[in-house]
Design a protein around this motif. Structure first.
Motif, PDB file in Angstrom:
ATOM      1  N   ALA A 142      -7.770 -58.287 -49.215  1.00 17.29           N
ATOM      2  CA  ALA A 142      -7.318 -56.893 -49.128  1.00 17.29           C
ATOM      3  C   ALA A 142      -6.676 -56.436 -50.437  1.00 17.29           C
ATOM      4  CB  ALA A 142      -6.333 -56.734 -47.971  1.00 17.29           C
ATOM      5  N   VAL A 143      -5.872 -57.317 -51.042  1.00 18.21           N
ATOM      6  CA  VAL A 143      -5.224 -56.981 -52.314  1.00 18.21           C
ATOM      7  C   VAL A 143      -6.265 -56.826 -53.429  1.00 18.21           C
ATOM      8  CG1 VAL A 143      -3.604 -57.789 -54.066  1.00 18.21           C
ATOM      9  CG2 VAL A 143      -3.024 -58.021 -51.661  1.00 18.21           C
ATOM     10  N   GLN A 144      -7.288 -57.699 -53.417  1.00 20.62           N
ATOM     11  CA  GLN A 144      -8.381 -57.569 -54.389  1.00 20.62           C
ATOM     12  C   GLN A 144      -9.110 -56.235 -54.197  1.00 20.62           C
ATOM     13  OE1 GLN A 144      -9.333 -59.351 -56.914  1.00 20.62           O
ATOM     14  NE2 GLN A 144      -8.771 -61.494 -56.647  1.00 20.62           N
ATOM     15  N   LEU A 145      -9.328 -55.853 -52.948  1.00 20.29           N
ATOM     16  CA  LEU A 145      -9.984 -54.576 -52.671  1.00 20.29           C
ATOM     17  C   LEU A 145      -9.130 -53.412 -53.165  1.00 20.29           C
ATOM     18  CD1 LEU A 145     -11.279 -55.271 -49.038  1.00 20.29           C
ATOM     19  CD2 LEU A 145     -12.713 -54.909 -51.057  1.00 20.29           C
ATOM     20  N   ARG A 146      -7.817 -53.559 -53.013  1.00 19.26           N
ATOM     21  CA  ARG A 146      -6.915 -52.507 -53.492  1.00 19.26           C
ATOM     22  C   ARG A 146      -6.984 -52.371 -55.004  1.00 19.26           C
ATOM     23  NH1 ARG A 146      -1.778 -51.846 -55.491  1.00 19.26           N
ATOM     24  NH2 ARG A 146      -0.737 -49.931 -54.818  1.00 19.26           N
ATOM     25  N   MET A 147      -7.068 -53.501 -55.693  1.00 14.55           N
ATOM     26  CA  MET A 147      -7.172 -53.471 -57.146  1.00 14.55           C
ATOM     27  C   MET A 147      -8.472 -52.793 -57.592  1.00 14.55           C
ATOM     28  SD  MET A 147      -5.690 -57.302 -57.614  1.00 14.55           S
ATOM     29  CE  MET A 147      -6.475 -57.653 -59.163  1.00 14.55           C
ATOM     30  N   SER A 148      -9.518 -52.881 -56.739  1.00 16.99           N
ATOM     31  CA  SER A 148     -10.809 -52.243 -57.034  1.00 16.99           C
ATOM     32  C   SER A 148     -10.898 -50.835 -56.446  1.00 16.99           C
ATOM     33  CB  SER A 148     -11.957 -53.088 -56.468  1.00 16.99           C
ATOM     34  OG  SER A 148     -11.914 -54.398 -56.964  1.00 16.99           O
ATOM     35  N   LYS A 149      -9.807 -50.385 -55.815  1.00 15.45           N
ATOM     36  CA  LYS A 149      -9.729 -49.054 -55.213  1.00 15.45           C
ATOM     37  C   LYS A 149     -10.795 -48.832 -54.138  1.00 15.45           C
ATOM     38  CE  LYS A 149      -7.627 -47.036 -59.323  1.00 15.45           C
ATOM     39  NZ  LYS A 149      -7.669 -45.964 -60.349  1.00 15.45           N
ATOM     40  N   LYS A 150     -11.084 -49.895 -53.367  1.00 16.87           N
ATOM     41  CA  LYS A 150     -12.040 -49.802 -52.260  1.00 16.87           C
ATOM     42  C   LYS A 150     -11.279 -49.438 -50.983  1.00 16.87           C
ATOM     43  CE  LYS A 150     -15.569 -51.122 -54.777  1.00 16.87           C
ATOM     44  NZ  LYS A 150     -16.699 -50.217 -55.065  1.00 16.87           N
ATOM     45  N   TRP A 151     -10.855 -48.177 -50.910  1.00 12.35           N
ATOM     46  CA  TRP A 151      -9.958 -47.759 -49.835  1.00 12.35           C
ATOM     47  C   TRP A 151     -10.619 -47.845 -48.457  1.00 12.35           C
ATOM     48  CZ3 TRP A 151      -5.960 -48.345 -52.457  1.00 12.35           C
ATOM     49  CH2 TRP A 151      -5.836 -47.856 -53.770  1.00 12.35           C
ATOM     50  N   ASP A 152     -11.894 -47.477 -48.354  1.00  9.31           N
ATOM     51  CA  ASP A 152     -12.574 -47.533 -47.055  1.00  9.31           C
ATOM     52  C   ASP A 152     -12.657 -48.969 -46.526  1.00  9.31           C
ATOM     53  OD1 ASP A 152     -13.075 -44.793 -46.796  1.00  9.31           O
ATOM     54  OD2 ASP A 152     -14.836 -44.903 -48.073  1.00  9.31           O
ATOM     55  N   SER A 153     -12.930 -49.900 -47.431  1.00  9.79           N
ATOM     56  CA  SER A 153     -13.019 -51.314 -47.025  1.00  9.79           C
ATOM     57  C   SER A 153     -11.661 -51.834 -46.560  1.00  9.79           C
ATOM     58  CB  SER A 153     -13.539 -52.165 -48.180  1.00  9.79           C
ATOM     59  OG  SER A 153     -14.833 -51.754 -48.572  1.00  9.79           O
ATOM     60  N   ILE A 154     -10.590 -51.422 -47.265  1.00  8.34           N
ATOM     61  CA  ILE A 154      -9.235 -51.825 -46.863  1.00  8.34           C
ATOM     62  C   ILE A 154      -8.925 -51.295 -45.466  1.00  8.34           C
ATOM     63  CG2 ILE A 154      -6.771 -51.445 -47.323  1.00  8.34           C
ATOM     64  CD1 ILE A 154      -7.459 -51.467 -50.307  1.00  8.34           C
ATOM     65  N   ILE A 155      -9.285 -50.042 -45.219  1.00  7.30           N
ATOM     66  CA  ILE A 155      -9.019 -49.430 -43.913  1.00  7.30           C
ATOM     67  C   ILE A 155      -9.743 -50.187 -42.803  1.00  7.30           C
ATOM     68  CG2 ILE A 155      -9.477 -47.366 -42.521  1.00  7.30           C
ATOM     69  CD1 ILE A 155      -8.911 -45.728 -45.133  1.00  7.30           C
ATOM     70  N   LEU A 156     -11.023 -50.504 -43.023  1.00  6.73           N
ATOM     71  CA  LEU A 156     -11.797 -51.219 -41.999  1.00  6.73           C
ATOM     72  C   LEU A 156     -11.203 -52.597 -41.708  1.00  6.73           C
ATOM     73  CD1 LEU A 156     -15.449 -50.290 -43.037  1.00  6.73           C
ATOM     74  CD2 LEU A 156     -14.237 -49.561 -40.991  1.00  6.73           C
ATOM     75  N   MET A 157     -10.783 -53.307 -42.780  1.00  4.53           N
ATOM     76  CA  MET A 157     -10.222 -54.646 -42.593  1.00  4.53           C
ATOM     77  C   MET A 157      -8.869 -54.586 -41.884  1.00  4.53           C
ATOM     78  SD  MET A 157      -9.247 -57.524 -45.432  1.00  4.53           S
ATOM     79  CE  MET A 157     -10.807 -58.353 -45.512  1.00  4.53           C
ATOM     80  N   CYS A 158      -7.990 -53.700 -42.341  1.00  2.00           N
ATOM     81  CA  CYS A 158      -6.648 -53.635 -41.758  1.00  2.00           C
ATOM     82  C   CYS A 158      -6.667 -53.069 -40.337  1.00  2.00           C
ATOM     83  CB  CYS A 158      -5.722 -52.809 -42.651  1.00  2.00           C
ATOM     84  SG  CYS A 158      -5.325 -53.626 -44.217  1.00  2.00           S
ATOM     85  N   GLU A 159      -7.591 -52.156 -40.059  1.00  2.08           N
ATOM     86  CA  GLU A 159      -7.711 -51.652 -38.686  1.00  2.08           C
ATOM     87  C   GLU A 159      -8.206 -52.752 -37.747  1.00  2.08           C
ATOM     88  OE1 GLU A 159     -10.089 -48.106 -38.806  1.00  2.08           O
ATOM     89  OE2 GLU A 159      -8.318 -46.825 -39.039  1.00  2.08           O
ATOM     90  N   TRP A 160      -9.057 -53.637 -38.260  1.00  3.91           N
ATOM     91  CA  TRP A 160      -9.485 -54.787 -37.454  1.00  3.91           C
ATOM     92  C   TRP A 160      -8.274 -55.664 -37.113  1.00  3.91           C
ATOM     93  CZ3 TRP A 160      -9.269 -60.047 -38.920  1.00  3.91           C
ATOM     94  CH2 TRP A 160      -9.884 -60.944 -38.019  1.00  3.91           C
ATOM     95  N   ILE A 161      -7.402 -55.885 -38.099  1.00  2.00           N
ATOM     96  CA  ILE A 161      -6.194 -56.686 -37.857  1.00  2.00           C
ATOM     97  C   ILE A 161      -5.341 -56.021 -36.776  1.00  2.00           C
ATOM     98  CG2 ILE A 161      -4.033 -57.525 -38.856  1.00  2.00           C
ATOM     99  CD1 ILE A 161      -5.495 -57.708 -41.558  1.00  2.00           C
ATOM    100  N   LEU A 162      -5.184 -54.681 -36.860  1.00  2.00           N
ATOM    101  CA  LEU A 162      -4.316 -53.954 -35.943  1.00  2.00           C
ATOM    102  C   LEU A 162      -4.872 -53.891 -34.521  1.00  2.00           C
ATOM    103  CD1 LEU A 162      -2.465 -53.005 -38.305  1.00  2.00           C
ATOM    104  CD2 LEU A 162      -2.581 -50.726 -37.323  1.00  2.00           C
ATOM    105  N   TYR A 163      -6.168 -53.575 -34.413  1.00  2.00           N
ATOM    106  CA  TYR A 163      -6.715 -53.217 -33.105  1.00  2.00           C
ATOM    107  C   TYR A 163      -7.625 -54.260 -32.461  1.00  2.00           C
ATOM    108  CZ  TYR A 163      -5.211 -48.734 -35.028  1.00  2.00           C
ATOM    109  OH  TYR A 163      -4.470 -47.732 -35.602  1.00  2.00           O
TER     110      TYR A 163
END
Length: 592
Positions: A142-163
C-alpha cells in the motif's frame, strides 16, 4: 560561473562552460561484491546463493567511515514497525526506510497496478494467509502504491481490509484511505472513513487530522478544515507543523492562495515553527504566481529563522526566477544550491534550463543540457520538452524538431505536451502545413489532440488570415467531443478585433454567458485592444468601467492597452489616475 562540487578525486576530463573550466572527476567506489552473506539452501543438492542485502547495508557515515547497519533491526526499532503505526506525513514511508517487498509482495504490487476489477482484486487478496507477515506485506504494498500515486489501487486494497478481510484495520489503513480519497477530491468518502475510524475506537493521529484538513481544502471546503482544527484543540491537540503544512498545501492545491498566506501568518503567530517544507511551499506558490521577488523574500525569512533550505527549496526558487525569465538570478541560486553542499539533480538542471528558455537564450539552455549529461545526470522527458520549448520560443523550429526526434530515438514516448511544444514552434513561424501534418501524426500515433492543441490551430489560422479554416475548427470543437474554454473565445475575440470585425467580436463576447463561461482579464483586454487601435477612447473607458463592475481586475496588459487609446495629455492623466487607484485596491484585496 557555476561551481560544481563532487565527492571524487580522480580527474577525467575538462568541461568549458561560459568561459569557465570545470574538471570532471571519476567517482571511485569500493567493490564489495565478494563480501556478501552465503545462505544455505534447504535442498542439499542446490548451490549456495549469495545474499545481496549486506551490500545494500553499507554506507559512509558522517566521519567518512564505511559502516554497516542491519535492515531488519532498523525497520523494527521502537515505534518503527509498520504494524499499528502511521507513516510520516508526506514521506510515503516509515522512519525513512522504504519497504522492501518479497517476491509475493512484488507480484501483488504489479497485479494491483494493472488490475481494475474489484471482484478479481478482492478474490486474489482472499487467497492470502491471515498472518502477521501477510499484514506487513499488504501495508508495504500500500505504501509503495502511495509513492506511485495509485490512489484507486490503494482504495481497493484498504476497502478489502475494512469490509472483507479478517484483519483488524489500524490507523495506517484508515490514514491511507483518507489520503487516497482526499487526493481524488472525494471529501465525503474521506469524511466517512474518519467517522468509521472513530466508531472503531481507533485513535486518530495528527497525520489523520492533517490528511482530512487537506482533503477539505482541496475540495474548497475551508470551513470544514477550520472545524477540524477546532476539534483538535478541544481534544488537547493544537495544530502542529505537520497539520499546518497540510492545511497550507490543501489551500494551495485548491487555488486559495490568499488564505494559504493567512494560515501561514497564523501559524507563526501561534508560535508554531514553520519547517523547510512550509517555506518551500510558499516559495513555489509565489513562483507559480510569477512573483519571484516574493519567493526570494520568503527564502530570506527562512534563513533568518535558522531553517535550513534543502535541495527542493533551492530548486523551487530557481523555478520561481525561471518563470519570470530571470536567468541571472536563477543561476545565482543554482550556485548557492551547490555551495550548500547539494549536488544538482535533474529537477535543478531543468529549472535552470527553463530560466534560459524563458529569457530567450536557447543556446544557454542547450549548454546546461549538455553540462547536465557531462555531470552524469541523465535528462528526462521534461528536459527534452524544455529544450523544444527553448528552440520554439526563439523560432528555431528545425532545432525543436531535432530534439523531438532525438527523444523518440532514445525510446521516450512523446507526450501531449511534447507534441504541443513542437506545434507551437511551427505555429510561431506561421508554418501551417507543418502544423497540420503534426496534428495528423498525433491522430495516427493514438495521441488525440486536446482543447489546447485545437486552440493553437485556431490561433494559427486566425493569425495567417485563414478565417474559414479557423471557423471550421471552432465548429468541430463546439459540435464534437472537444471542449471549448475561455481561451478558445479569447483567441476569437482577439483575432476578430485585430482584423476589424467588431460585430463578430461583440457577438462572440456576448455569447459567453450562454456557454457558462465568464470573461477573464484577457477577454476584456482583447476587446479593449480592438477599440484602442482605433483610438476610440470613450468606448475604451466604457468597457473598462464595465470590466471593473463585473469584478474583473486589470493587469499590466490592460493598463498598456488603455493608455494606447489616449490621444491627449488630459486623457493620459485620467487613465493614470484610474490605474493607480485600481492598483491600490488590488494590493489591499489580494496579498499574493
Amino acid at each position: 560561473m557555476f561551481v560544481f562540487k563532487l565527492e571524487s578525486y580522480i580527474p577525467l576530463f575538462m568541461v568549458h562552460f561560459n568561459n569557465v573550466t570545470f574538471a570532471i572527476y571519476i567517482v571511485t567506489k569500493a567493490n564489495f561484491s565478494k563480501g556478501g552473506f552465503i545462505c544455505r539452501a534447504n535442498n542439499p543438492t542446490e548451490e549456495p546463493t549469495e545474499k545481496k542485502s549486506r551490500r545494500d547495508s553499507l554506507f559512509i557515515d558522517k566521519k567518512g567511515k564505511l559502516t554497516h547497519f542491519n535492515h531488519k533491526k532498523v525497520s523494527r526499532k521502537k515505534g518503527g514497525s509498520l504494524r499499528g503505526q502511521g507513516w510520516k506525513y508526506g514521506s510515503g514511508f516509515v522512519d525513512g526506510i522504504f519497504p522492501v517487498l518479497s517476491p509475493i509482495g512484488q507480484q501483488m504490487l504489479n497485479f494491483l497496478k494493472r488490475e481494475r476489477n474489484v471482484d478479481r482484486i478482492w478474490g486474489a487478496l482472499d487467497t492470502l494467509p491471515p498472518t502477521n507477515a501477510t499484514w506487513d506485506e499488504i501495508i508495504s504494498v500500500a505504501v509503495q502504491l502511495r509513492m506511485s500515486k495509485k490512489w484507486d489501487s490503494i482504495i481497493l486494497m484498504c476497502e478489502w481490509i475494512l469490509y472483507k478481510s479478517s484483519f483488524q484495520p489500524d490507523i495506517i489503513c484508515y490514514n491511507l484511505l483518507i489520503d487516497a480519497y482526499g487526493q481524488k477530491s472525494q471529501y465525503k468518502k474521506a469524511e466517512s472513513i474518519y467517522l468509521g475510524l472513530l466508531e472503531a475506537r481507533c485513535i486518530p493521529t495528527e497525520d489523520t487530522y492533517a490528511l482530512l484538513i487537506r482533503a477539505y481544502c482541496t475540495s474548497g471546503l475551508q470551513d470544514r478544515a477550520e472545524a477540524v482544527c477546532i476539534e483538535m484543540r478541544k481534544n488537547g491537540l493544537p495544530p502542529s507543523t505537520i497539520v499546518y503544512n497540510a492545511y497550507i498545501n490543501g489551500l494551495i492545491r485548491g487555488r486559495n492562495t490568499s488564505k494559504a498566506v493567512e494560515i501561514f501568518q497564523r501559524m507563526k503567530t501561534e508560535q508554531c515553527q514553520p519547517s523547510t517544507d512550509t517555506y518551500t511551499m510558499l516559495i513555489n506558490m509565489y513562483g507559480k504566481a510569477n512573483k519571484s521577488y516574493m519567493s526570494l523574500k520568503v527564502f530570506h525569512e527562512m534563513k533568518s529563522q535558522k531553517c535550513t533550505p534543502d535541495i527542493c527549496t533551492y530548486t523551487a526558487l530557481v523555478n520561481a526566477f525561471a518563470r519570470d525569465g530571470l536567468c541571472e538570478k536563477a543561476e545565482e541560486i543554482f550556485e548557492q544550491l551547490q555551495e550548500a553542499g547539494y549536488e544538482p539533480d535533474v529537477y535543478a538542471y531543468n529549472a535552470l534550463m527553463e530560466a534560459y528558455s524563458r529569457a530567450g537564450y536557447p543556446y544557454g539552455a542547450a549548454e546546461v543540457f549538455s553540462l547536465m549529461q557531462h555531470m552524469g545526470c541523465e535528462p528526462d522527458r521534461a528536459s527534452y520538452n524544455i529544450m523544444m520549448d527553448a528552440y520554439g520560443r526563439a523560432g528555431l523550429h528545425e532545432d525543436a524538431k531535432s530534439v523531438f526526434e532525438e527523444m523518440k530515438r532514445l525510446g521516450m514516448t512523446p507526450t501531449m505536451k511534447s507534441h504541443m511544444l513542437l506545434l507551437s514552434a511551427y505555429s510561431k513561424v506561421g508554418n501551417v502545413p507543418k502544423c497540420e501534418e503534426l496534428v495528423n501524426q498525433m491522430h495516427k500515433s493514438g495521441v488525440e489532440p486536446d482543447t489546447f492543441v485545437l486552440n493553437s490551430m485556431l490561433n494559427l489560422y486566425g493569425r495567417v488570415g485563414q478565417f474559414k479554416k479557423m471557423e471550421e475548427v471552432l465548429s468541430a470543437m463546439e459540435n464534437g467531443p472537444y471542449l471549448t474554454d475561455i481561451s478558445t473565445y479569447n483567441i476569437l475575440i482577439n483575432i476578430y478585433g485585430r482584423a476589424g470585425f467588431f460585430e463578430k467580436m461583440e457577438e462572440t463576447f456576448h455569447s459567453l454567458p450562454a456557454k457558462n463561461l465568464k470573461p477573464d482579464v484577457k477577454t476584456w483586454t482583447s476587446r479593449l485592444g480592438a477599440y484602442s487601435r482605433k483610438k476610440q477612447y470613450m468606448k475604451c473607458v466604457e468597457i473598462f468601467e464595465e470590466m471593473i463592475t463585473e469584478g474583473c481586475y486589470p493587469d499590466g496588459g490592460t493598463a498598456k492597452v488603455l493608455l494606447s487609446a489616449c490621444s491627449s495629455e488630459e486623457q493620459i492623466a485620467q487613465v493614470t489616475a484610474i490605474i493607480r487607484t485600481m492598483h491600490k485596491d488590488m494590493k489591499i484585496a489580494s496579498p499574493i
